[in-house]
Design a protein around this motif. Structure first.
Motif, PDB file in Angstrom:
ATOM      1  N   ARG A  33       0.849  -1.190   0.000  1.00 22.04           N
ATOM      2  CA  ARG A  33       0.000   0.000   0.000  1.00 22.04           C
ATOM      3  C   ARG A  33       0.888   1.245   0.000  1.00 22.04           C
ATOM      4  NH1 ARG A  33      -4.956  -1.043   4.257  1.00 22.04           N
ATOM      5  NH2 ARG A  33      -5.178  -3.279   3.882  1.00 22.04           N
ATOM      6  N   PRO A  34       0.513   2.255  -0.754  1.00 20.96           N
ATOM      7  CA  PRO A  34       1.325   3.479  -0.761  1.00 20.96           C
ATOM      8  C   PRO A  34       1.220   4.249   0.552  1.00 20.96           C
ATOM      9  CG  PRO A  34      -0.622   3.762  -2.140  1.00 20.96           C
ATOM     10  CD  PRO A  34      -0.604   2.324  -1.706  1.00 20.96           C
ATOM     11  N   CYS A  52       8.140  -5.358   8.328  1.00 16.25           N
ATOM     12  CA  CYS A  52       7.797  -4.246   7.425  1.00 16.25           C
ATOM     13  C   CYS A  52       8.429  -4.435   6.051  1.00 16.25           C
ATOM     14  CB  CYS A  52       8.226  -2.918   8.047  1.00 16.25           C
ATOM     15  SG  CYS A  52       7.297  -2.491   9.518  1.00 16.25           S
ATOM     16  N   PHE A  53       8.631  -5.699   5.654  1.00 15.30           N
ATOM     17  CA  PHE A  53       9.143  -5.964   4.309  1.00 15.30           C
ATOM     18  C   PHE A  53       8.100  -5.532   3.289  1.00 15.30           C
ATOM     19  CE2 PHE A  53      11.272  -9.712   6.564  1.00 15.30           C
ATOM     20  CZ  PHE A  53      12.385  -8.956   6.885  1.00 15.30           C
ATOM     21  N   PHE A  54       8.565  -4.955   2.201  1.00 16.28           N
ATOM     22  CA  PHE A  54       7.705  -4.503   1.093  1.00 16.28           C
ATOM     23  C   PHE A  54       6.735  -3.401   1.506  1.00 16.28           C
ATOM     24  CE2 PHE A  54       8.624  -9.067   0.634  1.00 16.28           C
ATOM     25  CZ  PHE A  54       9.549  -8.980  -0.390  1.00 16.28           C
ATOM     26  N   MET A  55       7.047  -2.725   2.596  1.00 18.52           N
ATOM     27  CA  MET A  55       6.238  -1.585   3.035  1.00 18.52           C
ATOM     28  C   MET A  55       6.802  -0.319   2.398  1.00 18.52           C
ATOM     29  SD  MET A  55       3.950  -2.505   5.607  1.00 18.52           S
ATOM     30  CE  MET A  55       3.835  -0.999   6.506  1.00 18.52           C
ATOM     31  N   LYS A  56       5.946   0.672   2.252  1.00 24.22           N
ATOM     32  CA  LYS A  56       6.350   1.925   1.609  1.00 24.22           C
ATOM     33  C   LYS A  56       6.341   3.107   2.571  1.00 24.22           C
ATOM     34  CE  LYS A  56       4.906   0.308  -2.854  1.00 24.22           C
ATOM     35  NZ  LYS A  56       4.190   0.549  -4.081  1.00 24.22           N
ATOM     36  N   PHE A  57       5.984   2.856   3.832  1.00 23.26           N
ATOM     37  CA  PHE A  57       5.920   3.934   4.807  1.00 23.26           C
ATOM     38  C   PHE A  57       6.144   3.352   6.205  1.00 23.26           C
ATOM     39  CE2 PHE A  57       1.774   2.212   3.950  1.00 23.26           C
ATOM     40  CZ  PHE A  57       1.176   2.053   5.188  1.00 23.26           C
ATOM     41  N   PRO A  58       6.620   4.162   7.148  1.00 20.40           N
ATOM     42  CA  PRO A  58       6.828   3.678   8.514  1.00 20.40           C
ATOM     43  C   PRO A  58       5.510   3.564   9.279  1.00 20.40           C
ATOM     44  CG  PRO A  58       7.462   5.971   8.361  1.00 20.40           C
ATOM     45  CD  PRO A  58       7.086   5.536   6.968  1.00 20.40           C
ATOM     46  N   GLY A  75       7.434   1.708  17.981  1.00 20.03           N
ATOM     47  CA  GLY A  75       7.157   2.979  17.339  1.00 20.03           C
ATOM     48  C   GLY A  75       8.038   3.235  16.129  1.00 20.03           C
ATOM     49  N   ASN A  76       7.444   3.859  15.126  1.00 14.55           N
ATOM     50  CA  ASN A  76       8.154   4.325  13.935  1.00 14.55           C
ATOM     51  C   ASN A  76       8.991   3.222  13.282  1.00 14.55           C
ATOM     52  OD1 ASN A  76       8.698   6.320  12.056  1.00 14.55           O
ATOM     53  ND2 ASN A  76      10.453   7.112  13.182  1.00 14.55           N
ATOM     54  N   MET A  77       8.370   2.061  13.058  1.00 14.14           N
ATOM     55  CA  MET A  77       9.060   0.961  12.374  1.00 14.14           C
ATOM     56  C   MET A  77       9.230   1.314  10.907  1.00 14.14           C
ATOM     57  SD  MET A  77       7.577  -2.588  13.953  1.00 14.14           S
ATOM     58  CE  MET A  77       8.631  -3.520  12.832  1.00 14.14           C
ATOM     59  N   LYS A  78      10.460   1.299  10.456  1.00 12.53           N
ATOM     60  CA  LYS A  78      10.783   1.661   9.074  1.00 12.53           C
ATOM     61  C   LYS A  78      10.576   0.466   8.141  1.00 12.53           C
ATOM     62  CE  LYS A  78      12.933   5.678  10.154  1.00 12.53           C
ATOM     63  NZ  LYS A  78      12.074   6.265  11.127  1.00 12.53           N
ATOM     64  N   PRO A  79      10.327   0.730   6.847  1.00  8.79           N
ATOM     65  CA  PRO A  79      10.247  -0.369   5.883  1.00  8.79           C
ATOM     66  C   PRO A  79      11.493  -1.252   5.961  1.00  8.79           C
ATOM     67  CG  PRO A  79       9.488   1.656   4.870  1.00  8.79           C
ATOM     68  CD  PRO A  79      10.066   2.035   6.220  1.00  8.79           C
ATOM     69  N   GLY A  80      11.266  -2.566   5.900  1.00  9.18           N
ATOM     70  CA  GLY A  80      12.357  -3.531   5.935  1.00  9.18           C
ATOM     71  C   GLY A  80      12.766  -3.999   7.319  1.00  9.18           C
ATOM     72  N   THR A  81      12.119  -3.491   8.379  1.00 14.57           N
ATOM     73  CA  THR A  81      12.489  -3.894   9.737  1.00 14.57           C
ATOM     74  C   THR A  81      11.565  -4.990  10.272  1.00 14.57           C
ATOM     75  OG1 THR A  81      11.157  -2.130  10.725  1.00 14.57           O
ATOM     76  CG2 THR A  81      13.474  -1.632  10.275  1.00 14.57           C
ATOM     77  N   GLU A  94      -1.727  -1.836  13.843  1.00 15.32           N
ATOM     78  CA  GLU A  94      -0.768  -1.032  13.092  1.00 15.32           C
ATOM     79  C   GLU A  94      -1.435   0.254  12.637  1.00 15.32           C
ATOM     80  OE1 GLU A  94       1.653  -4.751  11.029  1.00 15.32           O
ATOM     81  OE2 GLU A  94       0.236  -3.612   9.811  1.00 15.32           O
ATOM     82  N   ALA A  95      -0.657   1.332  12.628  1.00 18.41           N
ATOM     83  CA  ALA A  95      -1.147   2.629  12.147  1.00 18.41           C
ATOM     84  C   ALA A  95       0.051   3.434  11.648  1.00 18.41           C
ATOM     85  CB  ALA A  95      -1.877   3.379  13.252  1.00 18.41           C
ATOM     86  N   ASN A  96      -0.219   4.603  11.090  1.00 13.96           N
ATOM     87  CA  ASN A  96       0.856   5.478  10.628  1.00 13.96           C
ATOM     88  C   ASN A  96       1.825   5.774  11.765  1.00 13.96           C
ATOM     89  OD1 ASN A  96       0.191   6.044   7.835  1.00 13.96           O
ATOM     90  ND2 ASN A  96      -1.607   7.100   8.630  1.00 13.96           N
ATOM     91  N   ALA A  97       3.087   5.936  11.415  1.00 11.86           N
ATOM     92  CA  ALA A  97       4.113   6.266  12.403  1.00 11.86           C
ATOM     93  C   ALA A  97       3.725   7.512  13.181  1.00 11.86           C
ATOM     94  CB  ALA A  97       5.460   6.471  11.707  1.00 11.86           C
ATOM     95  N   MET A  98       4.022   7.488  14.456  1.00 10.38           N
ATOM     96  CA  MET A  98       3.774   8.578  15.401  1.00 10.38           C
ATOM     97  C   MET A  98       2.300   8.704  15.802  1.00 10.38           C
ATOM     98  SD  MET A  98       6.907   9.146  15.565  1.00 10.38           S
ATOM     99  CE  MET A  98       6.949  10.423  16.797  1.00 10.38           C
TER     100      MET A  98
END
Length: 113
Positions: A33-34, A52-58, A75-81, A94-98
């Motif tokens: 998802r974008p 968070c593999f193949f994710m496009k946002f934290p 908190g604030n998990m980055k793509p690929g973590t 899960e929700a948008n970072a912050m």
């Protein structure tokens, strides 16, 4: 539409809580998802670890036990973590970072209405 509420403060945390409870929906999660709309989240049940593999946002992730109490916050998990495995967790939101910063603390009881 389900909402996520902090039972301690009465505050609405998410206005739109979607559910992923089938194998496919849990596997897909937020991958590809974008973005997701503000005040929207995804509950993955059962679940005690996320990636968070193949994710496009934290994202922020809260881990809840069988009594709907917050037992861990990633908190604030980055793509690929990858999150830790939280043995007491039965599901995650899960929700948008912050999004959960300042609104949710470990030990809080949450309600889904």
């Amino acid at each position: 539409m389900k909402r996520l509420i902090n039972a301690i403060t009465g505050e609405v945390i998410l206005e739109d809580l979607q559910t992923a409870d089938t194998f496919y929906d849990r596997f897909r999660g937020l991958m590809g998802r974008p973005s997701i709309p503000e005040n929207t989240g995804l509950m993955i049940k059962p679940c005690n670890s996320v990636h968070c593999f193949f994710m496009k946002f934290p994202i922020d992730v809260i881990f809840l036990d069988k009594e709907d109490r917050v037992v861990h916050i990633a908190g604030n998990m980055k793509p690929g973590t990858i999150s830790p495995i939280v043995k007491r967790a039965k599901y995650v939101v899960e929700a948008n970072a912050m999004k959960f910063t300042g609104d949710v603390m470990i030990g809080d009881k949450l309600e889904i209405v």
